[in-house]
Design an enzyme around this catalytic site. Structure first.
Site, PDB file in Angstrom:
ATOM      1  N   GLU A 106      -9.128  -8.993 -13.479  1.00 57.86           N
ATOM      2  CA  GLU A 106      -9.535  -8.359 -14.744  1.00 57.86           C
ATOM      3  C   GLU A 106      -8.579  -8.716 -15.876  1.00 57.86           C
ATOM      4  OE1 GLU A 106     -10.231  -4.118 -14.741  1.00 57.86           O
ATOM      5  OE2 GLU A 106     -12.238  -4.373 -13.946  1.00 57.86           O
ATOM      6  N   HIS A 130      -8.121 -16.409  12.257  1.00 57.47           N
ATOM      7  CA  HIS A 130      -9.275 -16.696  13.104  1.00 57.47           C
ATOM      8  C   HIS A 130     -10.570 -16.686  12.294  1.00 57.47           C
ATOM      9  CE1 HIS A 130      -6.672 -16.305  16.660  1.00 57.47           C
ATOM     10  NE2 HIS A 130      -6.030 -15.458  15.881  1.00 57.47           N
ATOM     11  N   LYS A 172     -21.877  -2.533 -17.386  1.00 58.57           N
ATOM     12  CA  LYS A 172     -21.874  -1.063 -17.477  1.00 58.57           C
ATOM     13  C   LYS A 172     -23.025  -0.601 -18.357  1.00 58.57           C
ATOM     14  CE  LYS A 172     -17.000   0.362 -16.996  1.00 58.57           C
ATOM     15  NZ  LYS A 172     -15.891   1.043 -17.634  1.00 58.57           N
TER      16      LYS A 172
HETATM   17  O1  PA5 Z   1      -8.697  -1.260 -14.837  1.00 59.08           O
HETATM   18  C1  PA5 Z   1      -9.557  -0.718 -15.500  1.00 59.08           C
HETATM   19  O2  PA5 Z   1      -9.384  -0.426 -16.702  1.00 59.08           O
HETATM   20  C2  PA5 Z   1     -10.879  -0.332 -14.881  1.00 59.08           C
HETATM   21  O3  PA5 Z   1     -10.942  -0.741 -13.552  1.00 59.08           O
HETATM   22  C3  PA5 Z   1     -11.070   1.181 -14.918  1.00 59.08           C
HETATM   23  O4  PA5 Z   1     -10.029   1.804 -14.239  1.00 59.08           O
HETATM   24  C4  PA5 Z   1     -12.403   1.571 -14.286  1.00 59.08           C
HETATM   25  O5  PA5 Z   1     -13.462   0.923 -14.952  1.00 59.08           O
HETATM   26  C5  PA5 Z   1     -12.624   3.076 -14.358  1.00 59.08           C
HETATM   27  O6  PA5 Z   1     -12.621   3.533 -15.699  1.00 59.08           O
HETATM   28  P1  PA5 Z   1     -12.482   5.068 -16.015  1.00 59.08           P
HETATM   29  O7  PA5 Z   1     -11.112   5.515 -15.650  1.00 59.08           O
HETATM   30  O8  PA5 Z   1     -12.731   5.225 -17.482  1.00 59.08           O
HETATM   31  O9  PA5 Z   1     -13.521   5.787 -15.207  1.00 59.08           O
END
Ligand code: PA5
Length: 469
Positions: A295, A324, A438
């Site tokens: 990310e 394996h 999303k």
């Molecule tokens: O790293 C990130 O920002 C994302 O993985 C969020 O943690 C994830 O989308 C969850 O978001 P939220 O805490 O708003 O529910």
């Protein structure tokens, strides 16, 4: 507090070991140093300006105090602790639990120092339904920690709405309030609104700290503290690593070396970064790393707005299991990967292998030996085999696995990610590409604000029977 050592070993990426085509020469290391030291300085400067607050989490005294106070409050009578969250709101919790608590933690009361822990980071009705059947008559002995900065994340919101309704029906308003802790934004967002209105106990997701950088905040610390993990040692380990990763001396800074080596190989036909722990307990750290790396570094645009489409692909593997399964590909397939092994010096316990039956003298070499020796020999054997085929290998060596070492590992990789972001010239802290999926989910679920998008999705949603075989 014992200061367990954690170190990065990088000899097996050098030209001395791999030769000039796949190894990094002394001159290339010097060039990497010249490129990376300014990135370290920039990262330190951004931190001083308060632009990357995750770097100061290990020094914050309020968060562990608040976490311990909530943990103390809820521990009495709490037999199950359930985290509802996803992505950065779940992966750190899972990684800490797998690394620092015994494998049979949930099943064996003798092996655990806290309630059972469940982390739900999905909306599979079969999985969640099975859990609901089990938890239904245990609600008054269960604390639900809903973790969501925004509160709008569909998965977490859906799980929460199911649990909320269950609690209200079974235990009433008072019971709902008693059994839920919300970890969310201090001031705004859907979850903050819900928590304030219902007067839920809350902990804070710190401002400016993205989910994937939040494990050392209340996001990751509450489940750890409740389940008996020493959060002070975790934070002390991170502080110890901070000393090293702030250094503007390239060869003394493991995050700088790690980021630079990954960046170097990315540009030389090795865009895949495999993390392969040789310790079951460390396996979920690879999962946590996978999100952090993917990310943060997978981006279309660089900081100047050019289309660059960069991003190393993180892959998780587990030794010896994947010897394996994957090693055939790793050795004979394309030489497009950098391997990072996680190795443990001293395991918290060891097991002696039993005597061989008389009819199987070929197993005599194993009997009487320690299982840890077998595991670490297999790590070395795999590394040897990969090096034989000129595949570059790093090792992160944990002298032992304890909270202090895990805190170091987390901080090492967080800062390495920031530095890699600077080397790639991208913003490591946003995740714009996650948004469209999303929003499309909102549209498909009938959210009124996304009706236009729902129209655009229609052609994709329509299954063309001509292509179905
Ligand atoms: O790293 C990130 O920002 C994302 O993985 C969020 O943690 C994830 O989308 C969850 O978001 P939220 O805490 O708003 O529910």
């Amino acid at each position: 507090m014992p200061e367990t050592k954690l170190s990065l070993y990088y000899k097996n990426v050098t030209a001395e070991v791999l030769g000039p085509e796949h190894g990094i020469s002394k001159r290339q290391f010097e060039e990497l140093a010249q490129k990376t030291v300014p990135a370290v300085a920039e990262c330190n400067k951004q931190r001083e300006k308060g632009l990357i607050p995750y770097r100061d989490l290990p020094y914050n005294e309020n968060y562990p105090k608040d976490v311990k106070s909530v943990a103390r409050d809820i521990k009495a009578g709490c037999e199950n602790f359930v985290v509802l969250g996803i992505g950065g709101s779940a992966l750190g919790n899972i990684a800490l639990q797998t690394a620092l608590n015994p494998y049979m933690y949930n099943l064996d009361t003798k092996q655990r120092k806290g309630p059972r822990l469940f982390v739900f980071d999905n909306v599979d009705p079969a999985q969640f339904g099975s859990f609901l059947d089990w938890i239904g008559d245990r609600l008054d002995k269960t604390i639900f920690n809903v973790i969501s900065k925004s509160g709008r994340t569909a998965e977490t919101a859906a799980q929460f709405l199911v649990i909320r309704q269950m609690l209200l029906t079974a235990l009433g308003e008072e019971g709902y309030r008693r059994q839920v802790v919300a970890t969310t934004d201090a001031k705004s967002g859907t979850m903050r609104k819900i928590a304030d209105e219902a007067k839920l106990r809350t902990l804070v997701v710190p401002d400016g700290v993205g989910g994937r950088f939040s494990v050392l905040s209340p996001v990751g610390l509450l489940s750890a503290a409740v389940c008996g993990i020493d959060i002070d040692a975790l934070l002390a380990g991170a502080r110890k690593m901070d000393e090293k990763v702030s250094r503007e001396d390239f060869f003394a800074n493991p995050a700088a070396l790690n980021a630079a080596i990954n960046w170097h190989y990315y540009g030389r036909g090795k865009p895949i970064s495999v993390m392969m722990p040789y310790a079951y307990g460390l396996k979920d750290l690879s999962d946590w790393f996978r999100q952090l790396w993917a990310e943060s570094l997978g981006k279309t645009n660089d900081l100047k707005g050019n289309k660059v489409f960069v991003g190393p692909t993180p892959v998780k593997a587990l030794g010896t299991t994947d010897q394996h399964s994957q090693v055939q590909l790793y050795r004979e397939g394309p030489n497009d990967k950098l391997f990072t092994f996680l190795q443990v010096g001293e395991f918290e316990r060891d097991i002696e292998i039993g005597p061989q039956p008389v009819v199987a003298p070929e197993l005599a070499y194993l009997s009487g030996q320690k299982m840890s020796k077998l595991l670490n020999s297999e790590k070395l054997a795999t590394e040897y085999a990969l090096l034989h085929d000129k595949r570059p290998c790093l090792t992160v060596l944990f002298d032992r696995v304890d909270a202090f070492a895990i805190g170091q590992f987390i901080y090492l990789y967080e800062v390495a990610t920031s530095l890699a972001g600077l080397l790639f010239g991208i913003d490591a802290y946003d995740q714009p590409a996650v948004e469209l999926g999303k929003e499309a989910t909102f549209a498909l679920m009938g959210h009124a604000d996304y009706a236009g998008l729902a129209e655009k999705i229609k052609p994709v949603a329509q299954v063309d029977a001509g292509y179905r075989v």
